[in-house]
Motif scaffolding. Structure first.
Motif, PDB file in Angstrom:
ATOM      1  N   ARG A 101      54.358  44.941  83.144  1.00 42.14           N
ATOM      2  CA  ARG A 101      53.567  46.164  83.036  1.00 42.14           C
ATOM      3  C   ARG A 101      53.291  46.532  81.581  1.00 42.14           C
ATOM      4  N   TYR A 160      51.851  54.915  88.377  1.00 48.12           N
ATOM      5  CA  TYR A 160      52.312  53.614  87.888  1.00 48.12           C
ATOM      6  C   TYR A 160      52.045  53.454  86.390  1.00 48.12           C
ATOM      7  N   THR A 168      58.691  52.965  93.416  1.00 46.68           N
ATOM      8  CA  THR A 168      58.315  54.365  93.208  1.00 46.68           C
ATOM      9  C   THR A 168      57.449  54.850  94.364  1.00 46.68           C
ATOM     10  N   GLU A 213      55.336  48.446  93.743  1.00 44.01           N
ATOM     11  CA  GLU A 213      56.221  47.292  93.567  1.00 44.01           C
ATOM     12  C   GLU A 213      57.490  47.608  92.779  1.00 44.01           C
ATOM     13  N   THR A 214      57.516  48.764  92.096  1.00 38.89           N
ATOM     14  CA  THR A 214      58.722  49.174  91.377  1.00 38.89           C
ATOM     15  C   THR A 214      59.659  49.988  92.266  1.00 38.89           C
TER      16      THR A 214
END
Length: 217
Positions: free
Chosen positions: A120, A147, A74, A71-72
């Motif tokens: 996070r 993550y 990455t 979701e970032t």
């Protein structure tokens, strides 16, 4: 091993983790299809649920999973691919791979909107439970570890129902403790192991995950 449902699989995992009850651990769902198993686990040990949203990336014409994007944004390569294979893919299919990443990231953002914002940093200092239902390979575990690289957690557990032998070894090496109900060298399609399909729609599961503290026992 066979299960009545994913909820019951989660409760079976909880039975081996009652020492964590009341510690407000965080159950990290390795993929969204494992969410109901995570809800079953979290409701029994009074834990929070954190869905790790990812999309698998493929290159057209190649059946291999290239990796996952989270979701970032990455991207994590499939750990089953050797460096030589990754370099070859980058050389021959770079543009297609980047297009696939962008498309997957857009889709993830749409899904994320149904949960609301996740912080996070809230994972710092917590006991984290990386949880899958049927884990067929190492790729979701590798993505979760990437993550969590910046997180200073209290402890990291690896949990699963039916788990591929290589993934089980990976859990054992990379986590502080692993709890796996069955380790397998040959696996059938995921739904083969459940008598009943999920009782909740994806939308209902997302709402349950967000409001899990209402269902603590």
């Amino acid at each position: 091993m066979y299960y009545v449902s994913r909820i019951e699989l989660g409760k079976a995992l909880a039975g081996r983790l009652m020492e964590l009850r009341g510690q407000e651990a965080v159950v990290i769902a390795l993929k969204e299809s494992a969410l109901t198993a995570c809800i079953g686990l979290a409701s029994e040990i009074n834990a929070w649920v954190y869905p790790l949203l990812t999309q698998r990336i493929y290159v057209p014409g190649d059946p291999r999973i290239m990796g996952l994007i989270d979701e970032t944004g990455t991207f994590t390569w499939n750990p089953s691919l050797e460096k030589m294979q990754r370099d070859e893919i980058e050389m021959e299919s770079h543009g297609v791979l980047e297009d696939a990443k962008r498309g997957a990231f857009t889709e993830l953002n749409r899904t994320l909107g149904q949960y609301g914002a996740f912080n996070r940093d809230a994972l710092n200092g917590r006991v984290l439970l990386l949880t899958g239902d049927v884990i067929e390979d190492r790729i979701e575990i590798a993505t979760a570890l990437q993550y969590l690289k910046s997180i200073r957690y209290a402890a990291l557990y690896g949990l699963g129902g039916n788990v591929d032998a290589e993934a089980a070894d990976y859990f054992h090496i990379e986590t502080d403790k692993d709890v796996l109900l069955d380790v397998m060298t040959h696996m059938f399609p995921v739904e083969h192991y459940f008598d009943r399909q999920d009782s909740y729609s994806p939308e209902e599961s997302r709402q349950l995950a967000v409001n899990i503290s209402q269902y603590w026992t």
